[in-house]
Design an enzyme around this catalytic site. Sequence first.
Site, short mmCIF file in Angstrom:
data_model
loop_
_atom_site.label_atom_id
_atom_site.label_comp_id
_atom_site.label_asym_id
_atom_site.label_seq_id
_atom_site.Cartn_x
_atom_site.Cartn_y
_atom_site.Cartn_z
CD1 TRP A 191 8.37 -36.68 11.70
CD2 TRP A 191 6.80 -34.84 12.64
NE1 TRP A 191 8.55 -36.39 13.32
CE2 TRP A 191 7.41 -35.51 13.90
CE3 TRP A 191 5.91 -34.03 13.06
CZ2 TRP A 191 7.55 -35.07 15.15
CZ3 TRP A 191 5.93 -33.56 14.34
CH2 TRP A 191 6.59 -33.98 15.52
CB SER B 220 -5.97 -41.61 35.14
OG SER B 220 -4.39 -41.39 35.00
CB THR C 38 7.31 -40.84 33.03
OG1 THR C 38 7.65 -39.65 32.66
CG2 THR C 38 6.45 -41.54 32.00
CG HIS D 288 10.19 -32.78 24.34
ND1 HIS D 288 10.48 -34.34 23.80
CD2 HIS D 288 9.80 -33.15 25.63
CE1 HIS D 288 10.34 -35.05 24.79
NE2 HIS D 288 9.84 -34.41 25.82
CD GLU E 265 2.05 -32.18 18.80
OE1 GLU E 265 1.74 -31.00 18.95
OE2 GLU E 265 1.39 -33.10 18.35
CG HIS F 153 2.96 -42.50 8.35
ND1 HIS F 153 1.88 -43.17 8.52
CD2 HIS F 153 3.99 -42.78 9.13
CE1 HIS F 153 1.97 -43.89 9.53
NE2 HIS F 153 3.17 -43.54 10.12
CE1 TYR G 130 6.25 -36.56 28.41
CE2 TYR G 130 7.41 -35.08 27.11
CZ TYR G 130 7.45 -36.40 27.76
OH TYR G 130 8.54 -36.83 28.13
CG HIS H 269 15.60 -35.12 24.15
ND1 HIS H 269 14.78 -34.76 25.33
CD2 HIS H 269 14.59 -35.22 23.19
CE1 HIS H 269 13.62 -35.24 25.14
NE2 HIS H 269 13.46 -35.12 23.97
CG HIS H 270 13.69 -34.07 19.76
ND1 HIS H 270 13.02 -35.45 19.52
CD2 HIS H 270 13.26 -33.68 20.85
CE1 HIS H 270 12.01 -35.59 20.44
NE2 HIS H 270 11.99 -34.44 21.38
CB SER I 269 -7.93 -26.15 14.35
OG SER I 269 -8.60 -27.26 14.96
CB SER I 270 -4.30 -26.99 18.04
OG SER I 270 -4.36 -27.83 17.30
NE ARG J 195 13.00 -40.77 11.61
CZ ARG J 195 12.74 -39.91 12.45
NH1 ARG J 195 13.46 -39.09 13.35
NH2 ARG J 195 11.44 -39.66 12.32
CE LYS K 46 0.25 -39.34 34.24
NZ LYS K 46 -0.40 -38.24 34.70
CG ASP L 129 -22.10 -27.30 24.23
OD1 ASP L 129 -21.20 -27.40 23.80
OD2 ASP L 129 -22.87 -27.63 23.52
#
Lengths: 290, 527
Positions: free
Chosen positions: B143, B269, B329, B254, B256, B78, B258, B303-304, B170-171, B451, B332, B107
């Site tokens: 994950w 925006s 943040t 991390h 990722e 998931h 963002y 921090h994870h 791909s990315s 979790r 924004k 293009d």
Amino acid sequence: MSVKIFRAAAGLATVVLSAGAQAAFELNFQTPVSKVGERVYDLHTVILLICFVIFIAVFGTLLYSVFAHRKSKGHVAAQFHENTTVEVLWTIIPFVILVLIAWPATTTLLAMRDTAEPDVTVKVTGYQWEWAYDYLKGEGEGISFLSNLATPHDQIYGTAAKGEHYLREVNNPLVVPVGKKIRILTTANDVIHSWFVPELFVKQDANPGFIRDTWFRAEKEGTFRGQCAELCGKDHGFMPIVVEVVSPEKYSAWVAEQKKKMAGLADDPGKRATEAGEAVAPADIKTARR
Amino acid sequence: MSAVLDTPGHHEHADRPTGITRWLTTTNHKDIGTMYLWFSFTMFIVGGIMALIIRTELFTPGIQVVDPDRFNALTTYHGLIMVFGAIMPAFVGFANWLIPMQIGAPDMAFPRMNNLSFWLLPPAALLLITAQFVPGGGAGVGWTMYPPLTVQAPMAMDLTIFAIHILGMSSIMGSINIITTVFNMRAPGMGMMRIPMFCWTWVITAFLLLAVMPVLAGAVTMTLTDRHFGTSFFNAAGGGDPVLYQHVFWFFGHPEVYIIAIPAFGVISQIIPAFARKPLFGYTSMVYATASIAVLSFLVWAHHMFTVGMPVEAQLYFMYATVLIAVPTGVKVFNWVATAWRGSLSFETPMLFALGFLFLFTIGGFTGLVLAIVPIDVQLHDTYYVVAHFHYVMVAGALFSAFGAIYFWLPKWTGKMYDERLGKLHFWLSFIFFNVAFFVQHFLGLAGMPRRIPDYAPQFAEFNMISSIGAWGFGLAQVLLLYIVVKTIRSGKPAEQRQWDGADGLEWTHLPTPAPYHSFETPPVLK
């Protein structure tokens, strides 16, 4: 399908009606039983309040705008943009608030991490899927046992009513004296586990091949329940932790009793696993260790 | 490799292949964008079905629907499918459709590579989906794929690792394309500080992707060699360290966050100024705030992992660096609010999703601040509080922004207008059920529910039941999105060139509706 929906609705109704009696719907942290826990609890409350005030200020402004500055009310858009003063202010003010938060966070953290001078040191080893406790130092030194899920298979698969401490009961709890500094060393035998007891405000990963430490000093007698907090495979959800905090006298009695048992087993250390009662976890829940 | 020289400008529409060949061979940014978006929606449904099985199992205590191994596999895939299959491709789809039109380019810079970037995705998705059905079942490792659990995992793990390699390629190609396009193909007169915010956010995101996708590839490759080739990167017995993986993974992980959030910021925006009929309050400060978020995102990864047992000095550093992200943040969020302030607001579906985003993303930001505080995080780490937090950021953040983008640009893409009444219904159903599903998870986490568990103690029963009901409501509401989009394509009323009177990108001001297959073959003239 409709039967399922009906059952779901009936289940929900039961839950809602019985909620008052069960004291469920807990909205906050567990009540801490250690001084460090209390500090963490208070720190969280303060930060939550700060967030709440900022949230109200920001979204109060937005909501006012949403109601007052509507096109449907004929409001004409102002065309202002960029304002250095405002922009500097809304950068500096949050920064100052963060510094104010960081101070108590730092002092609490330093207190949390100070594992020096413990009264009792216990090594906790995570296995797939059970915990082993070895009392290394202090009163009780030498005691060693495994702790397994005590909830029967029938309760998990719904063929028997679930007990009061469903999934959070073990055959051999960790027993510690009240008011004493207990240092916990964590490690693991196979994969990463994590030793987590919410009311003690303790969580420490148990990494295979490494030893890490944490500590707690329970200020209250009682039974405190937690479970493994790091995904460790199939039965990650079935390796609970139960800590019994008892008076120093009771603790001494418990130590004496354990020592007697240990002496009986001394000639056969391999029997550790079954000491103090058989592991009662059902076979298909507690699969063979790899 | 034709021997005949191509003569630009002589390709007529009739020349392009039809049917499946058109889609397989297309180098048109609009076709590729469309494919990305449909791919993303398909993966969103697949990942969503997995989520619903998870929530059904968690409806009441006890094991009812799936066994624990299957449950762990479902949570793993998931997560992977939603992150890499649904959210990221959705925003690459928007980038493909919009960046050339917004900067006045014909293009993308590398159309053939663009085709390849897309066509790498279906095989990767196939690997992730078939992983469920190979011997041993899916890899129930989460994950985040922490070893040594991944070293034990069945062969599905290898499929997953290869899927990640392919997705990474791909990315990276997509990022190279986006950066090159924006840097080199802007219409004359369009300086970097004049491009729409959406383009800016994508340039920044593309740099993040370039920097971290190879890191993720490295982490999973080390896992692969630990599994099969006798290395011991993460095995203490061989001199390795399982925590090393976590450092490497989160150095990817991390940023990722963002990579997912920043293009969403870009969409917001664009939408808020359009429906406030007022320019973005601080374009320059938005660009700098976004760039500083991106830079900071490289400096906060640990921090994870506050509970792994790192030195207290490291915990302090990562805590301070993390709370610092709240500053840009905040800039924004304040900017968006200031943009709406004294505007002339109207509340069509895109604006509803943008405001919903603003409201819920801010909640996710605040819980992020709470989680950044180490003493509190130790209690909340790996509990449902974290699950609630990142779903507020990823679903109410990125996904709501993607929904807003779909409604905002659908008229330009299809030339037809969606059903506004149904769009609003979709918003309100999503908004309400999202909160039913995820708000209560904060309470579960505070109370100490970990979790990734298939079964739980009775003290967590009530909120889990509520959460499951919310999840089902949210999931079913998404069928409505499919219906709305299909209905628009088949029978929507014709849309105007500038469907939203406040929208001011080149796609609205310089191009007819629907946007022609080839746009800006000659660059627009900008004042």
